[in-house]
Design an enzyme around this catalytic site. Structure first.
Site, mmCIF file in Angstrom:
data_model
loop_
_atom_site.group_PDB
_atom_site.id
_atom_site.type_symbol
_atom_site.label_atom_id
_atom_site.label_comp_id
_atom_site.label_asym_id
_atom_site.label_seq_id
_atom_site.Cartn_x
_atom_site.Cartn_y
_atom_site.Cartn_z
ATOM 1 N N LYS A 1 0.837 -1.356 0.054
ATOM 2 C CA LYS A 1 -0.091 0.000 0.196
ATOM 3 C C LYS A 1 0.855 1.131 -0.207
ATOM 4 O O LYS A 1 2.085 1.183 0.292
ATOM 5 C CB LYS A 1 -0.758 -0.115 1.197
ATOM 6 N N TYR B 1 -12.690 -3.115 -2.275
ATOM 7 C CA TYR B 1 -13.194 -2.999 -0.712
ATOM 8 C C TYR B 1 -14.737 -3.042 -0.683
ATOM 9 O O TYR B 1 -15.440 -2.115 0.071
ATOM 10 C CB TYR B 1 -12.657 -1.780 -0.183
ATOM 11 N N ASN C 1 -1.737 0.379 7.184
ATOM 12 C CA ASN C 1 -1.121 -1.023 7.601
ATOM 13 C C ASN C 1 -0.378 -1.864 6.495
ATOM 14 O O ASN C 1 -0.390 -2.880 6.546
ATOM 15 C CB ASN C 1 -2.295 -1.932 8.359
ATOM 16 N N HIS D 1 -1.823 -5.257 1.693
ATOM 17 C CA HIS D 1 -3.148 -6.137 1.586
ATOM 18 C C HIS D 1 -2.803 -7.410 1.304
ATOM 19 O O HIS D 1 -1.721 -7.733 0.419
ATOM 20 C CB HIS D 1 -4.093 -5.420 0.491
ATOM 21 N N GLU E 1 -9.141 -11.689 -6.849
ATOM 22 C CA GLU E 1 -8.319 -10.455 -6.812
ATOM 23 C C GLU E 1 -7.246 -10.256 -7.710
ATOM 24 O O GLU E 1 -6.708 -9.313 -8.274
ATOM 25 C CB GLU E 1 -7.749 -10.422 -5.217
HETATM 26 P P1 TYD Z 1 -10.259 -5.617 6.147
HETATM 27 O O1 TYD Z 1 -10.713 -6.320 5.034
HETATM 28 O O2 TYD Z 1 -11.315 -5.519 7.307
HETATM 29 O O3 TYD Z 1 -8.821 -6.131 6.898
HETATM 30 P P2 TYD Z 1 -7.785 -6.844 6.150
HETATM 31 O O4 TYD Z 1 -6.881 -5.805 5.234
HETATM 32 O O5 TYD Z 1 -6.858 -7.127 7.584
HETATM 33 O O6 TYD Z 1 -7.898 -7.815 5.269
HETATM 34 O O7 TYD Z 1 -10.183 -3.906 5.842
HETATM 35 C C1 TYD Z 1 -9.634 -3.793 4.844
HETATM 36 C C2 TYD Z 1 -8.784 -2.439 4.970
HETATM 37 O O8 TYD Z 1 -9.711 -1.513 5.278
HETATM 38 C C3 TYD Z 1 -7.933 -2.702 6.134
HETATM 39 O O9 TYD Z 1 -6.524 -3.047 5.760
HETATM 40 C C4 TYD Z 1 -7.645 -1.019 6.459
HETATM 41 C C5 TYD Z 1 -8.789 -0.446 6.084
HETATM 42 N N1 TYD Z 1 -9.696 -0.220 7.592
HETATM 43 C C6 TYD Z 1 -9.673 0.938 8.114
HETATM 44 O O10 TYD Z 1 -9.046 1.757 7.675
HETATM 45 N N2 TYD Z 1 -10.265 1.058 9.402
HETATM 46 C C7 TYD Z 1 -11.071 -0.130 9.870
HETATM 47 O O11 TYD Z 1 -11.698 -0.166 10.951
HETATM 48 C C8 TYD Z 1 -11.013 -1.361 9.217
HETATM 49 C C9 TYD Z 1 -11.701 -2.593 9.826
HETATM 50 C C10 TYD Z 1 -10.273 -1.514 8.096
#
Ligand code: TYD
Length: 153
Positions: A9, A49, A112, A115, A126
């Site tokens: 990301k 998303y 974070n 992905h 995907e």
């Molecule tokens: P998600 O698909 O729930 O998690 P992951 O990436 O661990 O599979 O969420 C997708 C992305 O959305 C996540 O990586 C970062 C963003 N996100 C937020 O910004 N705030 C939040 O509270 C959540 C749950 C996700």
């Protein structure tokens, strides 16, 4: 053998973590079957998303994901989806276990770093979303005997 999608990301790109992240997957023994840099737009992110479009943080997530290009990778290996998810760590970097990519590099639930597909089915969807078939390569089959026992492949 499974295939899974990883996106480095904008948070990972801006913080110059791409090389380290790619090394982690390669050193584990996963194969990079496809890799490219691309600028995401709102339409692909709304698809990617779709489960989050109604959440209050979605506009901020869109902005975060479009701030710079991302690096997309198709990663291949036995049980690759779960192995890569385990290496990725929990969604919120503050809660992700040390030793995981998010646990080592992120303090955020949004910024974070990467992905990773969350199921075999979504991995296939995907990869199709981000790669054309001709952008996925089979070039390392002769290394599998150094990575797996004969009955594991
Ligand atoms: P998600 O698909 O729930 O998690 P992951 O990436 O661990 O599979 O969420 C997708 C992305 O959305 C996540 O990586 C970062 C963003 N996100 C937020 O910004 N705030 C939040 O509270 C959540 C749950 C996700």
């Amino acid at each position: 053998m499974e295939q899974t999608l990883v996106l480095i990301k904008p948070s990972g790109i801006i913080r110059c973590l791409a090389g380290d992240i790619i090394s982690r997957f390669q050193h584990k023994g996963l194969i990079i079957a496809g890799l490219k840099m691309m600028q995401l737009d709102e339409s692909v992110l709304r698809e990617h998303y779709a489960h989050l479009v109604d959440r209050p943080f979605f506009p901020s997530l869109l902005d975060s994901m479009m701030r710079t290009p991302v690096i997309a990778m198709c990663i291949k290996g036995v049980d690759a989806v779960q192995v890569v998810r385990d290496m990725t760590g929990a969604t919120n970097g503050r809660k992700a276990a040390p030793g995981t990519i998010r646990g080592d590099y992120s303090m955020s639930g949004q910024e974070n770093i990467i992905h990773a597909s969350d199921s075999v089915e979504n991995g296939l969807i995907e990869i199709r979303r981000f790669f054309k078939p001709e952008e996925i390569f089979d070039y390392q089959d002769n290394t599998f005997r150094y990575l797996y026992a004969p009955d594991e492949k």
